[in-house]
Design an enzyme around this catalytic site. Structure first.
Site, PDB file in Angstrom:
ATOM      1  N   ASP A   1     -40.764   4.211  14.726  1.00 56.36           N
ATOM      2  CA  ASP A   1     -39.519   4.706  15.229  1.00 56.36           C
ATOM      3  C   ASP A   1     -39.410   5.411  13.187  1.00 56.36           C
ATOM      4  OD1 ASP A   1     -38.606   3.145  16.383  1.00 56.36           O
ATOM      5  OD2 ASP A   1     -38.164   1.071  15.514  1.00 56.36           O
ATOM      6  N   GLY A   2     -39.737   5.237  12.743  1.00 54.33           N
ATOM      7  CA  GLY A   2     -39.974   6.008  11.300  1.00 54.33           C
ATOM      8  C   GLY A   2     -40.722   7.426  10.956  1.00 54.33           C
TER       9      GLY A   2
ATOM     10  N   ASN B   1     -29.421   6.493  13.862  1.00 52.67           N
ATOM     11  CA  ASN B   1     -29.166   4.889  13.973  1.00 52.67           C
ATOM     12  C   ASN B   1     -27.900   4.806  12.827  1.00 52.67           C
ATOM     13  OD1 ASN B   1     -31.230   4.315  15.944  1.00 52.67           O
ATOM     14  ND2 ASN B   1     -32.912   3.439  14.594  1.00 52.67           N
TER      15      ASN B   1
ATOM     16  N   THR C   1     -30.072  -1.880  18.163  1.00 54.87           N
ATOM     17  CA  THR C   1     -30.971  -2.616  17.433  1.00 54.87           C
ATOM     18  C   THR C   1     -31.647  -2.411  16.446  1.00 54.87           C
ATOM     19  OG1 THR C   1     -32.253  -0.996  19.193  1.00 54.87           O
ATOM     20  CG2 THR C   1     -31.601  -2.955  20.645  1.00 54.87           C
ATOM     21  N   ALA C   2     -31.381  -1.418  15.006  1.00 57.85           N
ATOM     22  CA  ALA C   2     -32.451  -1.649  14.607  1.00 57.85           C
ATOM     23  C   ALA C   2     -31.562  -2.288  13.109  1.00 57.85           C
ATOM     24  CB  ALA C   2     -32.003   0.297  14.204  1.00 57.85           C
TER      25      ALA C   2
ATOM     26  N   ALA D   1     -28.615  -2.729  12.141  1.00 57.96           N
ATOM     27  CA  ALA D   1     -27.532  -3.666  12.441  1.00 57.96           C
ATOM     28  C   ALA D   1     -28.130  -4.470  12.894  1.00 57.96           C
ATOM     29  CB  ALA D   1     -26.549  -2.722  13.635  1.00 57.96           C
ATOM     30  N   PHE D   2     -29.152  -5.211  14.152  1.00 58.31           N
ATOM     31  CA  PHE D   2     -29.632  -6.213  14.695  1.00 58.31           C
ATOM     32  C   PHE D   2     -29.932  -7.166  13.323  1.00 58.31           C
ATOM     33  CE2 PHE D   2     -32.568  -8.507  16.164  1.00 58.31           C
ATOM     34  CZ  PHE D   2     -32.225  -8.618  17.027  1.00 58.31           C
ATOM     35  N   SER D   3     -30.325  -6.701  12.119  1.00 56.81           N
ATOM     36  CA  SER D   3     -31.121  -7.474  11.474  1.00 56.81           C
ATOM     37  C   SER D   3     -30.109  -7.869  10.571  1.00 56.81           C
ATOM     38  CB  SER D   3     -32.224  -6.836  10.805  1.00 56.81           C
ATOM     39  OG  SER D   3     -33.379  -6.089  11.780  1.00 56.81           O
TER      40      SER D   3
END
Length: 322
Positions: free
Chosen positions: A72-73, A146, A187-188, A190-192
């Site tokens: 992802d990075g 994101n 799903t990044a 914000a999900f965590s």
């Protein structure tokens, strides 16, 4: 075919990514396509006949497509290179999750074939435009695919914030910060932080508090036309703004951060039309054992691909950032 140029971006610090990049470059060159690579990666790739450019936002200008190999990075780094040029990005996941990726390592052969045939679709993803003000003056502008996250700069004290939606104050709290996200970013980070998963085709902005000490500090989903803002209160320590976890700026006490829908989207190349639900099941290895579908549904391996816990009637394979 002639007159075609493809940018290839890879996490060349990893041997597997280096091998994958060389395979992609070789096959594209064999097909008569000009391959462009970044100056910082050209020496490690050590391939003849490639076009070398600086790793700047204009790196993809004039390209048909950018193929980005990594986690992802690396895919977020690729987005920085293609966004301003309006060039679509096709991600191949060589990391752990790879929500932005369209294909996995084992699909490389098909990826190159489809690119050579120009057999792919392009969709646009929302971005965020971010403005930082101090004393009413704009001191910094940025963007994110994101999320834009306002966080405390030191561990020992909470960050005191007051939030705003469409010019009206919403709430004040102390905590670790706040995340503003797009549906792509849901799903990044914000999900965590406890935010909801939002389907990519939904047009919305997300606001997710991080460890807030408050009775009302719930994740919110608002209109894509809304303008969200947060102020770092004068009596609090300084904060820091992170855009996509890659670009950062310090926020002094009294700073104001404004977030709105980005004027320029990121374009993603797509090889498959599988529902987003399938991607969630595969990437998070969600348990769906026992599912038989509705009365008119016929289970199909392609429709529930890559879930390791899917109904035994369906033969599928299991899933796999720098």
């Amino acid at each position: 075919m002639t007159g075609r140029t493809v940018l290839v971006v890879a996490h060349t610090g990893r041997p597997a990514a280096l091998r994958s990049a060389r395979l992609v470059v070789d096959r594209l060159v064999d097909a008569g396509i000009v391959v462009r690579v970044l100056e910082s990666e050209a020496e490690e790739l050590a391939l003849p006949g490639i076009e070398v450019v600086s790793a700047e936002p204009g790196a993809a200008k004039g390209c048909e497509l950018a193929i980005v190999l990594g986690g992802d990075g690396t895919l977020l780094r690729g987005a920085e290179l293609v966004r301003d040029a309006g060039v679509p990005m096709l991600g191949v996941n060589l990391g752990r999750v790879g929500f932005l990726a369209e294909a996995e390592r084992e699909d490389l052969g098909e990826v190159v074939e489809r690119v050579v045939r120009q057999d792919y679709d392009v969709e646009e993803r929302m971005t965020l435009d971010v403005v930082v003000r101090t004393n009413g003056d704009v001191v910094h502008t940025n963007w994110a695919l994101n999320e834009a996250a306002v966080e405390k700069a030191s561990r020992e004290r909470m960050l005191e914030l007051v939030t705003e939606v469409d010019g009206r104050p919403l709430s004040r709290w102390g905590g670790d910060g706040i995340v503003y996200a797009t549906p792509t970013g849901s799903t990044a980070y914000a999900f965590s932080a406890g935010g909801p998963v939002v389907w990519p085709e939904v047009e919305a902005l997300l606001m997710v508090p991080i460890s807030a000490h408050a009775l009302f500090a719930k994740p919110l989903v608002v209109s894509p036309r809304s303008v969200l803002a947060v102020e770092v209160l004068p009596e609090t320590p300084k904060g820091v703004l992170w855009c996509d976890g890659r670009r950062t700026v310090d926020l002094p006490p009294g700073a104001r951060v404004e977030v709105r829908r980005g004027a320029v989207p990121v374009r993603l190349a797509r090889l498959h039309e599988a529902p987003f639900t399938n991607r969630l099941v595969a990437k998070f290895a969600l348990p769906v054992r026992g599912w038989r579908g509705g009365p008119h549904d016929t289970p199909d391996a392609a429709d529930v691909s890559e879930s390791p816990d899917v109904s035994l009637d369906v033969g599928v394979r299991g899933p796999e950032n720098p």
